[in-house]
Design a protein around this motif. Structure first.
Motif, short mmCIF file in Angstrom:
data_model
loop_
_atom_site.label_atom_id
_atom_site.label_comp_id
_atom_site.label_asym_id
_atom_site.label_seq_id
_atom_site.Cartn_x
_atom_site.Cartn_y
_atom_site.Cartn_z
N ASP A 12 0.81 -1.21 -0.03
CA ASP A 12 0.18 -0.08 0.00
C ASP A 12 0.91 1.18 -0.03
OD1 ASP A 12 -2.19 -1.62 -0.07
OD2 ASP A 12 -2.19 -1.84 2.16
N GLU A 13 0.19 2.43 0.56
CA GLU A 13 1.01 3.54 0.54
C GLU A 13 2.41 3.47 1.64
OE1 GLU A 13 -0.04 8.31 0.23
OE2 GLU A 13 -0.78 7.26 2.00
N ASN A 14 3.63 3.67 1.19
CA ASN A 14 4.50 3.70 2.10
C ASN A 14 5.51 4.98 2.13
OD1 ASN A 14 5.92 0.79 3.31
ND2 ASN A 14 4.05 0.59 1.99
N TYR A 15 6.57 4.98 2.77
CA TYR A 15 7.27 6.50 3.08
C TYR A 15 8.59 5.83 2.53
CZ TYR A 15 10.12 9.76 5.07
OH TYR A 15 10.86 11.10 5.54
N SER A 53 -4.51 0.32 7.73
CA SER A 53 -5.09 1.02 6.71
C SER A 53 -4.07 1.32 5.53
CB SER A 53 -5.51 2.50 7.04
OG SER A 53 -5.87 3.17 5.84
N ALA A 54 -4.73 1.19 4.22
CA ALA A 54 -3.69 1.27 2.95
C ALA A 54 -3.07 2.78 3.07
CB ALA A 54 -4.54 1.09 1.81
N ASP A 55 -3.94 3.70 3.61
CA ASP A 55 -3.38 5.10 3.73
C ASP A 55 -2.17 5.14 4.78
OD1 ASP A 55 -3.92 8.14 3.27
OD2 ASP A 55 -3.82 7.56 5.62
N TYR A 56 -0.98 5.75 4.27
CA TYR A 56 0.02 5.66 5.26
C TYR A 56 -0.14 6.46 6.54
CZ TYR A 56 4.77 6.36 6.81
OH TYR A 56 5.93 6.75 7.51
N ASP A 57 -0.77 7.55 6.27
CA ASP A 57 -0.80 8.52 7.95
C ASP A 57 -1.73 7.55 8.61
OD1 ASP A 57 0.85 10.29 6.92
OD2 ASP A 57 -0.57 11.41 5.87
N THR A 58 -2.99 7.03 8.17
CA THR A 58 -3.73 6.35 8.97
C THR A 58 -3.06 4.96 9.63
OG1 THR A 58 -5.73 7.14 7.62
CG2 THR A 58 -6.01 5.13 9.13
N CYS A 59 -2.44 4.27 8.89
CA CYS A 59 -1.55 3.32 9.15
C CYS A 59 -0.55 3.76 10.27
CB CYS A 59 -0.79 2.67 8.15
SG CYS A 59 0.54 1.51 8.58
N ILE A 60 0.12 4.85 10.07
CA ILE A 60 1.04 5.21 11.27
C ILE A 60 0.33 5.45 12.43
CG2 ILE A 60 2.55 7.16 11.98
CD1 ILE A 60 3.73 5.19 9.76
N LYS A 61 -1.01 5.93 12.26
CA LYS A 61 -1.69 6.18 13.47
C LYS A 61 -2.11 4.92 14.43
CE LYS A 61 -5.84 8.10 15.59
NZ LYS A 61 -6.08 6.92 16.33
N GLU A 62 -2.55 4.01 13.41
CA GLU A 62 -2.91 2.75 14.19
C GLU A 62 -1.80 1.74 14.55
OE1 GLU A 62 -6.49 1.83 10.65
OE2 GLU A 62 -4.58 1.20 10.35
N ALA A 63 -0.77 2.05 13.96
CA ALA A 63 0.40 1.21 14.42
C ALA A 63 0.99 1.64 15.70
CB ALA A 63 1.42 0.91 13.18
N LYS A 64 0.96 3.04 15.65
CA LYS A 64 1.58 3.93 16.90
C LYS A 64 0.71 3.47 18.12
CE LYS A 64 3.93 7.31 16.34
NZ LYS A 64 4.61 8.68 15.97
N ASP A 65 -0.72 3.58 17.95
CA ASP A 65 -1.75 3.22 18.92
C ASP A 65 -1.25 1.81 19.45
OD1 ASP A 65 -2.77 5.52 18.85
OD2 ASP A 65 -4.39 5.09 17.76
#
Length: 166
Positions: A12-15, A53-65
């Motif tokens: 998905d979306e990555n950095y 999530s496939a969206d990078y910013d949402t994924c970051i929030k989920e993984a950090k939580d």
């Protein structure tokens, strides 16, 4: 005894070095496939029952939580055993200096006595960070390698050298 490449990877979306882009195959998965091809190891993807999530910013929030709450996500298609393996290549992206929580789920599921674990990590500048010491809480850690995610596609020789020198 057999060899296993167990890995967590996210497409998905990555950095990548300051920009975001969509990829169909995650960087860690690309490395895992290379290692399996080089060693003849079985391949196992550590896959969350409820992926980020496939969206990078949402994924970051989920993984950090998940990291903050020490969540151990349920995995799909969990291996029944690792008893038949004596060498295990364990791959993951670096998430804030450690591994994704799904990798902890995988590690905490099995008895690692007598297993040699060869960590491999993809990152965008953090290297292995504390991942080796994190894994040592569960298993004997052997030689590790860190591959910059944006360099994965040109890292086959580096990976081959690591596999051969382990």
């Amino acid at each position: 005894m057999k060899k296993l490449v167990a890995y967590y990877s996210r497409a998905d979306e990555n950095y990548f070095g300051g920009t975001k882009k969509y990829i169909e195959v995650g960087n860690t998965e690309k490395v895992a496939i290379m290692i399996a091809d080089m060693t003849g190891a079985d391949l196992y993807k550590i896959d969350q029952m409820h992926p980020y999530s496939a969206d990078y910013d949402t994924c970051i929030k989920e993984a950090k939580d998940d990291l903050r709450s020490h969540t151990r996500p349920e995995l799909k298609n969990m291996l029944k055993s690792i008893d038949e393996y004596d060498e295990i290549y364990l791959g993951y992206p670096n998430y804030w200096g450690t591994m994704p929580m799904a990798v902890y789920t995988f590690l905490e599921t099995f008895d690692w006595s007598g297993k040699k674990v060869y960590p491999f990590c993809t990152h965008e500048g953090s290297g292995l960070s504390s991942t080796e010491s994190d894994i040592k809480k569960y298993a004997e850690v052997m030689k590790s390698i860190a591959i910059r995610g944006s360099d994965v596609d040109t890292s086959q020789n580096k990976i081959k050298e690591w596999v051969e020198k382990k």
